[in-house]
Scaffold this active site. Structure first.
Site, PDB file in Angstrom:
ATOM      1  N   PHE A  82      14.200   2.751  -2.960  1.00  0.00           N
ATOM      2  CA  PHE A  82      12.932   3.001  -3.668  1.00  0.00           C
ATOM      3  C   PHE A  82      11.979   1.823  -3.497  1.00  0.00           C
ATOM      4  CE2 PHE A  82      15.969   5.445  -6.248  1.00  0.00           C
ATOM      5  CZ  PHE A  82      15.289   6.624  -6.487  1.00  0.00           C
ATOM      6  N   ALA A  84       9.325  -0.718  -2.851  1.00  0.00           N
ATOM      7  CA  ALA A  84       8.112  -0.606  -2.042  1.00  0.00           C
ATOM      8  C   ALA A  84       6.932  -1.164  -2.822  1.00  0.00           C
ATOM      9  CB  ALA A  84       7.833   0.861  -1.713  1.00  0.00           C
ATOM     10  N   THR A 140       7.196   9.687   0.830  1.00  0.00           N
ATOM     11  CA  THR A 140       6.121  10.291   0.054  1.00  0.00           C
ATOM     12  C   THR A 140       5.401  11.377   0.852  1.00  0.00           C
ATOM     13  OG1 THR A 140       3.928   9.803  -0.853  1.00  0.00           O
ATOM     14  CG2 THR A 140       4.714   8.306   0.828  1.00  0.00           C
ATOM     15  N   ASP A 141       4.780  12.310   0.141  1.00  0.00           N
ATOM     16  CA  ASP A 141       3.990  13.343   0.826  1.00  0.00           C
ATOM     17  C   ASP A 141       2.753  12.753   1.497  1.00  0.00           C
ATOM     18  OD1 ASP A 141       2.512  12.800  -1.481  1.00  0.00           O
ATOM     19  OD2 ASP A 141       2.311  14.897  -2.110  1.00  0.00           O
ATOM     20  N   GLU A 142       2.368  11.518   1.083  1.00  0.00           N
ATOM     21  CA  GLU A 142       1.134  10.932   1.643  1.00  0.00           C
ATOM     22  C   GLU A 142       1.249  10.642   3.132  1.00  0.00           C
ATOM     23  OE1 GLU A 142      -0.895   7.977  -0.606  1.00  0.00           O
ATOM     24  OE2 GLU A 142      -0.452   8.945  -2.507  1.00  0.00           O
ATOM     25  N   TYR A 165      -1.177   2.048   2.625  1.00  0.00           N
ATOM     26  CA  TYR A 165       0.080   2.401   1.934  1.00  0.00           C
ATOM     27  C   TYR A 165       0.812   3.508   2.681  1.00  0.00           C
ATOM     28  CZ  TYR A 165       3.109   5.036  -1.206  1.00  0.00           C
ATOM     29  OH  TYR A 165       4.171   5.740  -1.739  1.00  0.00           O
ATOM     30  N   LYS A 169       4.406   3.606   4.777  1.00  0.00           N
ATOM     31  CA  LYS A 169       5.527   4.491   4.440  1.00  0.00           C
ATOM     32  C   LYS A 169       5.898   5.363   5.652  1.00  0.00           C
ATOM     33  CE  LYS A 169       7.326   5.037   0.931  1.00  0.00           C
ATOM     34  NZ  LYS A 169       8.513   4.368   0.317  1.00  0.00           N
TER      35      LYS A 169
END
Ligand code: NAD
Ligand code: DAU
Length: 351
Positions: A82, A84, A140-142, A165, A169
């Site tokens: 996790f 980050a 993440t969906d980003e 960011y 990721k």
């Protein structure tokens, strides 16, 4: 799964995950490695800190020596990463720290997992690993970028990150992919939508707005407030990660989301209404540079292949969450008394 290394377990989602795993059991020891950055908070874990199955280690995921020693000392067979830098706005002012923690940190963990879990780490042609080992990357969906009015992110959607960011990721995800394809490392990547729930640092939309509304301060809505996020209760996210640990097929990516698309302005108004405050507190401020307009997760794969489904409806989850923040003012006050006010000033002064 015997000995789990959870990284970033003092943050928002990580601390909820530690709670969930200790409730569920099914392992011997859980090591929480966290650097305790501004976002890490041991108060999130005060109720479980004396659990004999739990050990906290203050340290950095970029510290290869420390990570190697943890693998040996605790015979780690499972990693859930996790840790980050997680806030998009901070990545706009300080991209390098995102590359450093999110990319280099992930690669450091992957290397440790490869070196300790490979049956013969000196044989670069062998893809044989000790049984039962797993590396899980919390993504993440980003990483998929932004959607228009239509469509949803699937696991096959091309990566198209827009912020430093999300670019960091996505880069970390590609490293995980490379360690699976080149070295055969047993791993999974999960890509979740926006989380809400207890213990979220108040730089993020929901706790920030609750906090400001409660104090009668203005609520800074970026642009027109019509950006859409797909909200999931943090406990549902954590349960999905536990499901992937248990049943995920090596090398697979799983999207996680609860089909709860809401415009930011809707959330802000809901918070005001719940707190009995007026909409005059809403202030439309300058939009976030590169602001993604809409996210939406297609969760078909995890629901049909692994049998996970969210337990919370948005209505019950958000009501419970607002109450949690109202009844944990001491938790919030401690954060507000730290560097938070300086951050807030810096962040919103030109907006
Ligand atoms: P957070 O910022 O609340 O917590 C991050 C934690 O990582 C903190 O405890 C911090 O101290 C720790 N950390 C930071 N740098 C570290 C380092 N170098 N070494 C060790 N520990 C370090 O973040 P969060 O919202 O809980 O997110 C956790 C993970 O989930 C992140 O990887 C994030 O990208 C991902 N994610 C978040 C959301 C969301 O809505 N918050 C959604 C999907 C995915
Ligand atoms: O989608 C998953 C991502 O969700 C995670 O990967 C990130 O770690 C997490 O921070 C979150 O990113 P967002 O940028 O979507 O979350 P944030 O809470 O910062 O903002 C949510 C929306 O609210 C976004 O459209 C920006 C807007 N916003 C946010 C803040 C802090 C405002 O309008 N005003 C604000 O003051």
């Amino acid at each position: 799964m015997k000995n789990i290394l959870v990284t970033g377990g003092a943050g928002f989602i990580g601390s909820n995950f530690v709670h969930l795993m200790l409730e569920r059991g099914g392992f011997e020891r859980l090591i929480n490695l966290d650097a305790l950055t501004y976002a890490g908070n041991l108060d999130n874990l005060s109720d479980i800190e004396n659990d004999p199955r739990y050990t906290f280690v203050k340290g950095d995921i970029r510290d290869a020596e420390l990570i190697a020693s943890l693998f040996v000392q605790y015979e780690i067979d499972t990693v859930v990463n996790f840790a980050a830098e997680s806030h998009v706005d901070r990545s706009i002012t300080d991209p390098l720290s995102f590359v450093s923690t999110n990319v280099v940190g992930t690669q450091t963990l992957l290397d440790a997992a490869k070196n300790h879990w490979k049956v013969d780490p000196t044989d670069k042609y062998s893809n044989q690993y000790k049984p039962g080992v797993k590396y899980l990357q919390v993504s993440t969906d980003e990483v998929y970028g932004a959607l228009g009015r239509e469509g949803m992110f699937r696991e096959t959607t091309p990566l198209s990150p827009n912020s430093p960011y999300s670019a960091s990721k996505a880069s970390a995800d590609l490293m995980v992919r490379a360690y699976h394809n080149t070295f055969g490392l047993p791993c999974n990547i999960t890509r979740c939508s926006n989380n809400y729930g207890p213990y979220q640092f108040p730089e993020k939309l929901i706790p920030l707005m609750i906090n400001n509304a409660k104090a009668g301060k203005s609520l800074p809505v970026y642009g027109d407030g019509m950006q859409i996020r797909d909200w999931l209760h943090v406990k549902d996210h954590c349960a999905a990660i536990a499901t992937v640990l248990e049943k995920g097929v090596d090398g697979e990516i799983y999207n996680i989301g609860g089909n709860n698309e809401k415009a930011n302005i809707y959330i802000v108004k809901l918070i005001l209404e719940t707190l009995g405050k007026g909409e005059e507190l809403i202030t439309h401020v300058k939009d976030r540079p590169g602001h993604d307009r809409r996210y939406a997760i297609d969760n078909t794969k995890i629901t049909t292949q692994l049998g996970w489904a969210p337990a919370y409806t948005f209505e019950e989850g958000i009501a419970e969450t607002i109450q949690w923040y109202l009844s944990h003012q001491e938790w919030m006050d401690k954060i507000l008394s730290g560097d938070y006010q300086n951050y807030y000033e810096r962040m919103y002064k030109n907006a």
